[in-house]
Design a protein around this motif. Structure first.
Motif, PDB file in Angstrom:
ATOM      1  N   VAL A  10       0.865  -1.180   0.000  1.00 54.58           N
ATOM      2  CA  VAL A  10       0.000   0.000   0.000  1.00 54.58           C
ATOM      3  C   VAL A  10       0.905   1.233   0.000  1.00 54.58           C
ATOM      4  O   VAL A  10       1.517   1.560   1.020  1.00 54.58           O
ATOM      5  CB  VAL A  10      -0.934   0.030   1.228  1.00 54.58           C
ATOM      6  CG1 VAL A  10      -1.938   1.160   1.104  1.00 54.58           C
ATOM      7  CG2 VAL A  10      -1.638  -1.309   1.413  1.00 54.58           C
ATOM      8  N   ASP A  11       1.008   1.883  -1.158  1.00 57.20           N
ATOM      9  CA  ASP A  11       1.886   3.050  -1.298  1.00 57.20           C
ATOM     10  C   ASP A  11       1.363   3.900  -2.440  1.00 57.20           C
ATOM     11  O   ASP A  11       0.991   3.374  -3.488  1.00 57.20           O
ATOM     12  CB  ASP A  11       3.317   2.587  -1.588  1.00 57.20           C
ATOM     13  CG  ASP A  11       4.344   3.673  -1.333  1.00 57.20           C
ATOM     14  OD1 ASP A  11       4.215   4.770  -1.925  1.00 57.20           O
ATOM     15  OD2 ASP A  11       5.283   3.437  -0.550  1.00 57.20           O
ATOM     16  N   ASP A  12       1.332   5.221  -2.236  1.00 54.94           N
ATOM     17  CA  ASP A  12       0.800   6.103  -3.277  1.00 54.94           C
ATOM     18  C   ASP A  12       1.804   6.375  -4.399  1.00 54.94           C
ATOM     19  O   ASP A  12       1.441   6.931  -5.424  1.00 54.94           O
ATOM     20  CB  ASP A  12       0.318   7.434  -2.686  1.00 54.94           C
ATOM     21  CG  ASP A  12       1.420   8.192  -1.982  1.00 54.94           C
ATOM     22  OD1 ASP A  12       2.296   7.555  -1.376  1.00 54.94           O
ATOM     23  OD2 ASP A  12       1.398   9.433  -2.014  1.00 54.94           O
ATOM     24  N   ASP A  36      -3.675   3.587  -1.994  1.00 49.82           N
ATOM     25  CA  ASP A  36      -4.008   4.254  -0.731  1.00 49.82           C
ATOM     26  C   ASP A  36      -4.841   3.303   0.125  1.00 49.82           C
ATOM     27  O   ASP A  36      -5.152   2.191  -0.291  1.00 49.82           O
ATOM     28  CB  ASP A  36      -4.750   5.581  -0.979  1.00 49.82           C
ATOM     29  CG  ASP A  36      -6.047   5.402  -1.744  1.00 49.82           C
ATOM     30  OD1 ASP A  36      -6.814   4.465  -1.437  1.00 49.82           O
ATOM     31  OD2 ASP A  36      -6.313   6.197  -2.657  1.00 49.82           O
ATOM     32  N   GLY A  37      -5.176   3.764   1.311  1.00 45.72           N
ATOM     33  CA  GLY A  37      -5.899   2.916   2.242  1.00 45.72           C
ATOM     34  C   GLY A  37      -7.269   2.475   1.763  1.00 45.72           C
ATOM     35  O   GLY A  37      -7.683   1.330   1.998  1.00 45.72           O
ATOM     36  N   GLU A  39      -8.281   1.980  -1.359  1.00 44.60           N
ATOM     37  CA  GLU A  39      -8.095   0.930  -2.371  1.00 44.60           C
ATOM     38  C   GLU A  39      -7.668  -0.382  -1.702  1.00 44.60           C
ATOM     39  O   GLU A  39      -8.125  -1.459  -2.073  1.00 44.60           O
ATOM     40  CB  GLU A  39      -7.034   1.396  -3.376  1.00 44.60           C
ATOM     41  CG  GLU A  39      -6.955   0.549  -4.623  1.00 44.60           C
ATOM     42  CD  GLU A  39      -5.939   1.091  -5.626  1.00 44.60           C
ATOM     43  OE1 GLU A  39      -5.157   0.280  -6.134  1.00 44.60           O
ATOM     44  OE2 GLU A  39      -5.930   2.315  -5.887  1.00 44.60           O
ATOM     45  N   ASP A  57       2.668   2.263   3.592  1.00 47.10           N
ATOM     46  CA  ASP A  57       3.172   3.631   3.647  1.00 47.10           C
ATOM     47  C   ASP A  57       2.224   4.409   4.563  1.00 47.10           C
ATOM     48  O   ASP A  57       1.055   4.048   4.706  1.00 47.10           O
ATOM     49  CB  ASP A  57       3.160   4.227   2.227  1.00 47.10           C
ATOM     50  CG  ASP A  57       3.756   5.619   2.158  1.00 47.10           C
ATOM     51  OD1 ASP A  57       4.544   5.992   3.043  1.00 47.10           O
ATOM     52  OD2 ASP A  57       3.453   6.333   1.190  1.00 47.10           O
ATOM     53  N   MET A  60      -0.352   9.138   2.482  1.00 49.21           N
ATOM     54  CA  MET A  60      -1.029   8.883   1.206  1.00 49.21           C
ATOM     55  C   MET A  60      -2.285   9.741   1.140  1.00 49.21           C
ATOM     56  O   MET A  60      -2.837  10.098   2.178  1.00 49.21           O
ATOM     57  CB  MET A  60      -1.431   7.402   1.099  1.00 49.21           C
ATOM     58  CG  MET A  60      -0.279   6.436   1.104  1.00 49.21           C
ATOM     59  SD  MET A  60      -0.835   4.710   1.082  1.00 49.21           S
ATOM     60  CE  MET A  60      -1.527   4.522   2.732  1.00 49.21           C
ATOM     61  N   PRO A  61      -2.739  10.042  -0.080  1.00 52.07           N
ATOM     62  CA  PRO A  61      -3.999  10.790  -0.225  1.00 52.07           C
ATOM     63  C   PRO A  61      -5.213   9.901   0.092  1.00 52.07           C
ATOM     64  O   PRO A  61      -5.056   8.700   0.277  1.00 52.07           O
ATOM     65  CB  PRO A  61      -3.994  11.205  -1.696  1.00 52.07           C
ATOM     66  CG  PRO A  61      -3.150  10.171  -2.377  1.00 52.07           C
ATOM     67  CD  PRO A  61      -2.117   9.755  -1.369  1.00 52.07           C
ATOM     68  N   ARG A  62      -6.368  10.502   0.122  1.00 50.96           N
ATOM     69  CA  ARG A  62      -7.655   9.837   0.382  1.00 50.96           C
ATOM     70  C   ARG A  62      -7.710   9.163   1.745  1.00 50.96           C
ATOM     71  O   ARG A  62      -8.429   9.605   2.618  1.00 50.96           O
ATOM     72  CB  ARG A  62      -8.037   8.852  -0.727  1.00 50.96           C
ATOM     73  CG  ARG A  62      -8.293   9.550  -2.054  1.00 50.96           C
ATOM     74  CD  ARG A  62      -9.016   8.738  -3.074  1.00 50.96           C
ATOM     75  NE  ARG A  62      -8.655   7.333  -3.129  1.00 50.96           N
ATOM     76  CZ  ARG A  62      -9.502   6.378  -3.524  1.00 50.96           C
ATOM     77  NH1 ARG A  62     -10.723   6.669  -3.880  1.00 50.96           N
ATOM     78  NH2 ARG A  62      -9.118   5.126  -3.565  1.00 50.96           N
ATOM     79  N   ASP A  64      -4.893   7.773   4.550  1.00 53.53           N
ATOM     80  CA  ASP A  64      -3.477   7.536   4.855  1.00 53.53           C
ATOM     81  C   ASP A  64      -3.302   6.251   5.666  1.00 53.53           C
ATOM     82  O   ASP A  64      -4.269   5.564   6.008  1.00 53.53           O
ATOM     83  CB  ASP A  64      -2.861   8.745   5.572  1.00 53.53           C
ATOM     84  CG  ASP A  64      -3.469   8.995   6.953  1.00 53.53           C
ATOM     85  OD1 ASP A  64      -4.114   8.098   7.525  1.00 53.53           O
ATOM     86  OD2 ASP A  64      -3.271  10.111   7.466  1.00 53.53           O
TER      87      ASP A  64
END
Length: 125
Positions: A10-12, A36-37, A39, A57, A60-62, A64
């Motif tokens: 999980v990484d943007d 992101d979280g 997804e 990560d 992240m957007p949306r 974190d």
């Protein structure tokens, strides 16, 4: 033959996701990817069997990494999956300790350290 162990990255950062997917697949893992979280949660709720480890990560957007970890802790089917935090945050250690995760690594990632941690944590799952 043993079934492939599955990891969720999980990484943007698309480049990081692609690089980690290549590295892990060369090591014999099956890899799921999320930007992101949100997804990641959607993927976790769709797969037949959960991954053995989540590499997370924090920034992240949306959604974190902090919010994602909180969502995992409130979902009994997902709360037992070990989480390894990988962050560029200079204080990643204290951030990770507050999240009750299995481990943490600072970016840029040291490949041998990463693979060692992933192997140890995914086998414990």
């Amino acid at each position: 033959m043993q079934p492939l162990q599955t990891l969720l990255v999980v990484d943007d950062d698309l480049d990081i996701r692609d690089a980690l997917q290549d590295v892990f697949e060369l090591e014999g893992y099956s890899v799921l990817l999320a930007a992101d979280g949100l997804e990641a949660l959607a993927q976790l709720r769709q797969v037949e069997s959960p991954p053995q480890l989540i590499l997370l990560d924090l920034m992240m957007p949306r959604m974190d990494g902090f919010a994602f970890r909180e969502a995992l802790r409130h979902d009994s089917t997902l709360s037992e999956i070990p989480v390894l935090v990988a962050s560029a945050d200079l204080d990643v250690r204290s951030a990770a300790e507050g999240l009750n995760v299995a481990g943490w690594l600072r970016k840029p990632l040291d490949l041998s350290e990463l693979l060692s941690a992933v192997k140890r944590l995914s086998q414990a799952a």
